[in-house]
Design a protein around this motif. Structure first.
Motif, PDB file in Angstrom:
ATOM      1  N   HIS A 150       2.100 -33.288 -15.680  1.00  0.00           N
ATOM      2  CA  HIS A 150       3.097 -32.243 -15.428  1.00  0.00           C
ATOM      3  C   HIS A 150       2.565 -30.877 -15.845  1.00  0.00           C
ATOM      4  O   HIS A 150       1.888 -30.740 -16.867  1.00  0.00           O
ATOM      5  CB  HIS A 150       4.365 -32.568 -16.213  1.00  0.00           C
TER       6      HIS A 150
ATOM      7  N   PRO B 164      10.646 -28.440  -9.078  1.00  0.00           N
ATOM      8  CA  PRO B 164       9.421 -29.218  -8.825  1.00  0.00           C
ATOM      9  C   PRO B 164       9.661 -30.584  -8.199  1.00  0.00           C
ATOM     10  O   PRO B 164       8.735 -31.165  -7.651  1.00  0.00           O
ATOM     11  CB  PRO B 164       8.783 -29.348 -10.208  1.00  0.00           C
ATOM     12  N   ASN B 165      10.883 -31.091  -8.252  1.00  0.00           N
ATOM     13  CA  ASN B 165      11.144 -32.410  -7.673  1.00  0.00           C
ATOM     14  C   ASN B 165      11.365 -32.351  -6.166  1.00  0.00           C
ATOM     15  O   ASN B 165      11.408 -33.371  -5.519  1.00  0.00           O
ATOM     16  CB  ASN B 165      12.389 -33.027  -8.323  1.00  0.00           C
ATOM     17  N   ARG B 166      11.544 -31.144  -5.638  1.00  0.00           N
ATOM     18  CA  ARG B 166      11.980 -31.036  -4.248  1.00  0.00           C
ATOM     19  C   ARG B 166      10.871 -30.521  -3.333  1.00  0.00           C
ATOM     20  O   ARG B 166      10.991 -29.453  -2.730  1.00  0.00           O
ATOM     21  CB  ARG B 166      13.209 -30.131  -4.163  1.00  0.00           C
ATOM     22  N   GLY B 167       9.800 -31.312  -3.196  1.00  0.00           N
ATOM     23  CA  GLY B 167       8.742 -30.950  -2.265  1.00  0.00           C
ATOM     24  C   GLY B 167       9.281 -30.770  -0.853  1.00  0.00           C
ATOM     25  O   GLY B 167       8.830 -29.912  -0.096  1.00  0.00           O
ATOM     26  N   PRO B 338      -0.330 -37.041  -4.898  1.00  0.00           N
ATOM     27  CA  PRO B 338       0.165 -35.767  -5.464  1.00  0.00           C
ATOM     28  C   PRO B 338      -0.462 -35.413  -6.811  1.00  0.00           C
ATOM     29  O   PRO B 338      -0.842 -34.263  -7.033  1.00  0.00           O
ATOM     30  CB  PRO B 338       1.672 -36.000  -5.607  1.00  0.00           C
ATOM     31  N   ARG B 357       2.516 -28.033  -1.863  1.00  0.00           N
ATOM     32  CA  ARG B 357       3.253 -29.076  -1.144  1.00  0.00           C
ATOM     33  C   ARG B 357       2.660 -30.456  -1.367  1.00  0.00           C
ATOM     34  O   ARG B 357       3.399 -31.424  -1.591  1.00  0.00           O
ATOM     35  CB  ARG B 357       3.310 -28.710   0.340  1.00  0.00           C
ATOM     36  N   GLU B 359       1.108 -31.510  -3.968  1.00  0.00           N
ATOM     37  CA  GLU B 359       1.310 -32.025  -5.317  1.00  0.00           C
ATOM     38  C   GLU B 359       2.762 -32.401  -5.571  1.00  0.00           C
ATOM     39  O   GLU B 359       3.057 -33.112  -6.522  1.00  0.00           O
ATOM     40  CB  GLU B 359       0.775 -31.061  -6.383  1.00  0.00           C
ATOM     41  N   ARG B 360       3.685 -31.922  -4.747  1.00  0.00           N
ATOM     42  CA  ARG B 360       5.073 -32.370  -4.872  1.00  0.00           C
ATOM     43  C   ARG B 360       5.325 -33.580  -3.977  1.00  0.00           C
ATOM     44  O   ARG B 360       6.368 -34.216  -4.080  1.00  0.00           O
ATOM     45  CB  ARG B 360       6.020 -31.237  -4.502  1.00  0.00           C
ATOM     46  N   ASP B 451      11.524 -37.976  -4.518  1.00  0.00           N
ATOM     47  CA  ASP B 451      12.132 -37.828  -5.849  1.00  0.00           C
ATOM     48  C   ASP B 451      13.255 -38.834  -6.086  1.00  0.00           C
ATOM     49  O   ASP B 451      13.685 -39.015  -7.227  1.00  0.00           O
ATOM     50  CB  ASP B 451      12.688 -36.405  -6.007  1.00  0.00           C
TER      51      ASP B 451
END
Lengths: 356, 820
Positions: A150, B164-167, B338, B357, B359-360, B451
């Motif tokens: 992270h 960050p969870n919403r690629g 990712p 993109r 990495e998400r 996610d």
């Protein structure tokens, strides 16, 4: 009255009038009324007076004695008064002189806010929990569902100190007060409610970020705690803390690794005037959410049995808003001028019955 | 993430206003960062028609024009060589602000001819560099239309923060999908390509790296690369991207539009016919970002037969890039791990739109369709003929289900959402129902929502027993996907999270129990005692300059920050006296000579939990301001008084304390001490600062300090107090002066006297210390007052003499004191 008595009376009154102080006055008193004073002697000689005159002379002497006694007493009062006046005049003090300063100490605004938080959350059944500033990366990150890759773990955000010999976990300056959530869950059996005010560290330094700052974490775990309680608890706190009974509070969806659902919390304010609760603008004030089931599980709590919520807010931020303090940096500079301006009286601690 | 309203509308069919859209974005977790409308810059500019352009009577280079504004004819003087009769132009009217230079247009007169506006060049409007003449609009341009409208500039740019969870929301389509699910319009279908694949791909893939699980590619040959058409250039410039050429612009467009990063290789520049994904081996290639990249074994490099040409998911290479000469293009459409992309990108310091993109996590199921759409786009823009698909690897398994028990919406989410509404909300997001009964629904998670029910591993506490671990892991596996779904439903249900009714926390009783622990109470009390003693509470940093920390004792390597933010904030403080001293020096530098500061906070002796005690430290420095009655400078004993005040307030039995002279080395060795309870327990240190330390810190005037070890103070016993001693007889006071060696501690004399006859002696106080001519060298006289408290009857002279003799004997025995 016979002549000798008239003479004694006028002589005594004259000398009394001339007596300048109590000593002269006392000499006159003794000379007239003392054991061998002039009047005393005349009284002693009354027996030698012819019987037919004795009664009249006795009466005259008694009248004279009364008169002289009264004159002497009156003169004593005069002289006493004059002496006191003289003393008072001599003792005159310039009351405009500055007294010895009494050093005025004060409580830092950050401590004050922490006290207020303890008072308000305390009324809702919270206890204050705490933990060390240097943590291991499991408590700061891993346990909180922030995996190793992270970006929050990057050096650019997190301060590290070297690992002690033979220890695998990296040691970090905690980036939030959330590791104390982990400590609490590992050491206490739910249900519990804790807040965690404390120091936190992030590698960020500019006008609105300090490498050290303070957060207050909250954690409520129980069997029937819902997102509705999260909202109620935070609304109750914010309205009391800011002293605005109808403060608008908005919850909107967001993301944090350690909560789900996650919400940012905004309060109503006026961007123009800074008035909290006034205006039509929204101000982001804290992050919150239902505790992520994995976080509970990491800490040995079965998420099927217990659930709850967590929140975290910046202590400096709410302090600045509440008291209209414009800049962050002076909080840590210890400039006495600033401290005297914004500090709090130690004898007036935060107490709910006095209003926080 | 930036996009324009018109771009959003290519995916979303909606009649919602801009405000409805932006408010909804914020509520559903796509927080609005800002809205900017470029049209605002063109306020006061409109299209117009030059009815007549005549030579200016008084200037060779100017023309006097009659201009039709659509609402009348005005006079405009213009210096542009191309100002001519019959031209359609862009006219700035009075009050308009020229975008290029901020000039406000006014009605004026130029050499005797009235000028009521300005006809503008491309540069003046900030739309380009052309300043040869005024803009010539096409003949069919309407007259009197706002220029922003005419030029399509009335298109608000919306910027949102994507968590960050919403690629999936890092694309215009993803945003449109969320808005549609929230009830703002409907999502338009994706276009279907119409091209035919005409030949086998002359280039192929090979993947030997776990980072690249699936890759598709297609050659389009016979393309003519060049500048993109205006619509595409406008799309990119509207969000701050620079158009390069049609092929590259196409990849950037798909990155933003579908969240689908693509790469284009110039097929003729790829050597050997095969591109291989493999670990790097220290090779260096020139990246398209203008930097040289050296790939490591951890990186997923893309190589042809000549060597490494690209870093997968992060940055492409110069050598195979597409430019104006490209006639054959190879489109790469891949799925990368990712985490691997994140780590590679972070290591190489490349923050590209593609990396953000990958990495998400991108939508793996969209790949074939995305490649088709990209191929169609290349053909539309550049012509050419498409090959068949070249592929390697296999579609990663993304299919997952998640189950929601409807009752949990209320018992966890706090809102009783009807089951049908909950299912509908999920379906609008692209979830499909796999099974449903009265109590629950199981849904298939769409390919773009990595996610939801992602199943990332636990990191459990190592101390959990295997049974505990099994139980909590099963709990998490069951509850996490459900929490994911509850979040989606609450986010998108009517009213969103705002609809969840707020409930005050239930309390056990009307009056709460104690909030603070005994240790926390103690800290609060110490804070108030010190502030009431006139000291200002400070909050100083926990870290400080290492060289200054070293003045205050140890500066161990284990407390030396590996990555300090500044060279003077690199060592954890050994004592808050150190940071307070720095604060006092800063105050003195600002002209505040005298300061009394304290702090209650952590100090650091090791990085372990028990090496970070919370302590109270204080510092009194500087000559106090002069006063007509005199002003006393602080001494070591003032610091001692501060310590004793705190200890007394905290319930420490004061008579049990002793003072030793072994305070830490940063104190003046002759003017410092430790306060001990018993032989081992140090409760505090105090004293004057060592002159060398004070000088190093530029402290002027006296400087005294203390540190109270709050954690070493035992908790006072919570028993009831004993009866107070209220003797009925008058106490007797007797004075004694003892001559002792100068080195004898006053405390020793006082203790000896006090202990001489415990039953009678109620108090001993020192009232004079003398050292001088009247005594032998090396001697001093200590004068004490002893208070004798009779309890049964008045003391006789003989009894008083007897106590006196005991006192004299005790002091003689303990300290060699002789009655003076």
């Amino acid at each position: 009255m016979s002549n000798d008595l008239e003479a004694l009376k006028s002589a005594t009154l004259d000398s009394l009038a001339q007596a300048a102080d109590l000593r002269a006055w006392d000499a006159i008193r003794v000379g007239v009324l003392g054991k061998s004073g002039a009047l005393t002697n005349l009284l002693k000689e009354l027996g030698k007076t012819a019987p037919e005159e004795r009664k009249a002379r006795g009466a005259a002497l008694n009248v004279l004695k009364g008169e002289l006694q009264a004159a002497i007493d009156a003169r004593q009062v005069e002289l006493d008064t004059a002496a006191l006046e003289a003393r008072l005049a001599a003792e005159k003090l310039d009351v405009s002189l500055p007294p010895q300063p009494r050093a005025q100490g004060l409580i830092h605004p950050i401590s004050r806010t922490m006290e207020e938080m303890a008072a308000i959350f305390g009324a809702m059944g919270f206890e204050v929990a705490e933990g060390p500033d240097i943590e291991d990366d499991w408590r700061n990150f891993g346990a909180l569902n922030i995996p190793a890759h992270h970006s929050a773990r990057e050096d650019m955000d997190t301060f590290y100190v070297p690992n002690p010999e033979g220890e695998g976990r990296r040691r970090v300056l905690r980036t939030h007060t959330s590791p104390v959530q982990v400590r609490t869950m590992l050491t206490r059996r739910p249900p519990f409610r804790v807040i965690v005010p404390g120091r936190t560290y992030r590698a960020d330094h500019d006008a609105t970020h300090s490498p050290m700052f303070h957060q207050c974490e909250g954690l409520v775990i129980g069997r029937n705690i819902t997102l509705g309680h999260l909202k109620g608890c935070l609304i109750d706190f914010l309205r009391i803390f800011f002293g605005v009974s109808d403060l608008p509070v908005r919850f909107r969806s967001s993301y944090f690794p350690f909560t789900e659902p996650s919400m940012e919390v905004d309060i109503g304010w006026s961007r123009k005037t800074g008035e909290i609760g006034g205006g039509t603008d929204w101000l982001e004030i804290l992050g919150s959410g239902m505790v992520q089931p994995k976080v509970l599980a990491n800490c040995g709590i079965d998420p099927r049995e217990f659930q709850g919520f967590a929140f975290g807010m910046g202590i400096e931020r709410v302090t600045m808003l509440k008291h209209g303090i414009p800049d962050l940096r002076p909080f840590y500079e210890s400039d006495l001028r600033w401290l005297r301006h914004y500090g709090f009286n130690p004898l007036s601690p935060a107490m709910l019955h006095e209003g926080v | 993430m930036k996009f324009t309203l018109s771009w959003l509308r290519t995916h979303l069919d909606t009649s919602a206003s801009l405000t409805e859209i932006t408010d909804t974005l914020t509520n559903i977790g796509l927080e609005l960062e800002g809205v900017a409308n470029p049209a605002e810059a063109f306020q006061g500019f409109q299209t117009a028609y030059v009815v007549e352009a005549a030579q200016h009577p008084n200037a060779d280079r100017l023309r006097a024009c009659k201009v039709d504004t659509g609402s009348g004819i005005i006079s405009v003087v213009c210096g542009a060589p191309n100002a001519r009769t019959g031209l359609k132009v862009v006219l700035g009217t009075p009050g308009a602000v020229v975008p290029a230079n901020g000039m406000v247009l006014k009605i004026g007169e130029i050499r005797g001819v009235k000028s009521e506006g300005m006809m503008c060049s491309t540069r003046e409007l900030g739309l380009g560099e052309d300043h040869e003449g005024i803009i010539e609009l096409p003949e069919d341009a309407p007259i009197g239309m706002a220029f922003a409208e005419y030029a399509g500039k009335n298109d608000p740019v919306i910027e949102i923060a994507v968590t960050p969870n919403r690629g999936d929301a890092l694309s215009v389509r993803g945003v449109a999908r969320d808005l549609a699910a929230a009830g703002i319009g409907t999502l338009k279908p994706l276009p279907s390509p119409s091209f035919q694949a005409g030949f086998p791909s002359p280039l192929g893939w090979n993947t030997e790296h776990p980072t690249c699980q699936w890759v598709l590619g297609r050659v389009v040959r016979g393309v003519k690369n060049g500048p993109s058409p205006q619509w595409l250039q406008d799309r990119l410039t509207s969000i701050g991207l620079r158009p390069i050429n049609a092929l590259v612009d196409m990849t950037n467009f798909f990155t933003i539009d579908l969240g689908r990063p693509l790469h284009v290789f110039d097929a003729d520049k790829v050597q050997g016919g095969v591109l291989t994904f493999r670990p790097g081996n220290g090779e260096t290639f020139a990246g398209l970002n203008g930097k040289d990249i050296t790939v490591r074994a951890e990186d997923c490099a893309i190589a042809d037969s000549s060597g490494v040409v690209s870093l997968a998911g992060v940055v492409g290479g110069e050598s195979t890039g597409c430019d104006e000469t490209t006639t054959s293009v190879f489109i790469e459409c891949a799925w990368f791990n990712p985490v691997a992309v994140a780590l590679s990108g972070r290591y190489h310091g490349v923050a590209s739109d593609a990396r953000a993109r990958f990495e998400r996590g991108i939508d793996p199921a969209l790949m074939p369709a995305a490649l088709d759409m990209a191929t169609q786009c290349v053909i539309d823009l550049c012509g050419g003929e498409a090959s068949e698909v070249a592929a390697a690897g296999a579609e990663p398994a993304w299919q997952r289900t998640a189950t929601l028990r409807f009752a949990r919406l209320a018992s966890f989410g706090g809102l009783d959402v009807p089951a049908d509404d909950a299912v509908a909300a999920l379906e609008r997001l692209g979830f499909t129902v796999a099974a449903r009964d009265a109590a629950s629904v199981t849904v298939n998670v769409p390919s773009w929502r990595n996610d939801v029910a992602g199943g990332t591993p636990l990191e459990p506490f190592p101390g959990l027993s295997p049974e505990q671990l099994a139980s909590v892991a099963a709990g998490a596996a069951e509850m996490e996907p459900e929490a994911d779904l509850i979040e989606e439903v609450l986010r998108l249900c009517p009213g969103g999270l705002q609809a969840v009714p707020a409930m005050s926390l239930p309390v056990d009783g009307a009056v709460p129990t104690a909030t603070l622990s005994p240790a926390q109470l103690r800290r609060g009390l110490a804070r108030r005692v010190l502030a009431a003693a006139g000291m200002a509470e400070c909050v100083t940093f926990s870290f400080m300059p290492r060289d200054v920390a070293a003045l205050f004792g140890d500066a161990p390597e284990l407390l030396h920050l590996a990555n300090p933010i500044a060279a003077d904030l690199d060592q954890m403080r050994p004592t808050a006296i150190a940071t307070l001293a720095l604060a006092a020096a800063r105050n003195q530098a600002r002209g505040i000579e005298s300061a009394a500061l304290f702090e209650i906070g952590p100090v650091f002796h090791s990085s372990h939990e028990d090496g970070q005690p919370l302590r109270a430290a204080g510092l009194r420095v500087g000559q106090p301001a002069r006063h007509w009655q005199g002003a006393a400078a602080p001494t070591a004993l003032d610091a001692k008084a501060d310590v004793l005040a705190v200890l007394a307030a905290l319930g420490v039995p004061m008579e049990a304390l002793s003072i030793t002279t072994d305070a830490p080395g940063f104190y003046h060795p002759g003017q410092s001490g430790c306060v001990r309870q018993g032989p081992k327990n140090v409760l505090a240190s105090f004293g004057a600062l060592h002159p060398r330390v004070a000088a190093k810190l530029d402290l002027s005037g006296p400087a005294v300090a203390f540190e109270i070890h709050l954690d070493a103070i035992p908790e006072p016993k919570r028993k009831k107090k004993s009866q107070p001693d209220l003797a009925a007889f008058q106490p007797v006071r007797r004075d004694y002066a003892f001559v002792v060696d100068a080195g004898v501690q006053a405390d020793a004399v006082l203790r000896a006297a006090r202990g001489a006859e415990r039953a009678l002696i109620a108090g001993v106080a020192l009232f004079d210390v003398y050292q001088g001519d009247k005594l032998d060298a090396g001697k001093k006289s200590l004068a004490i007052e002893v208070v004798l408290q009779p309890r049964e009857k008045t003391l006789t002279d003989a009894e008083i003499e007897a106590v006196s003799a005991k006192i004299v004997a005790a002091v003689a025995k303990a300290c060699g004191g002789v009655l003076r």
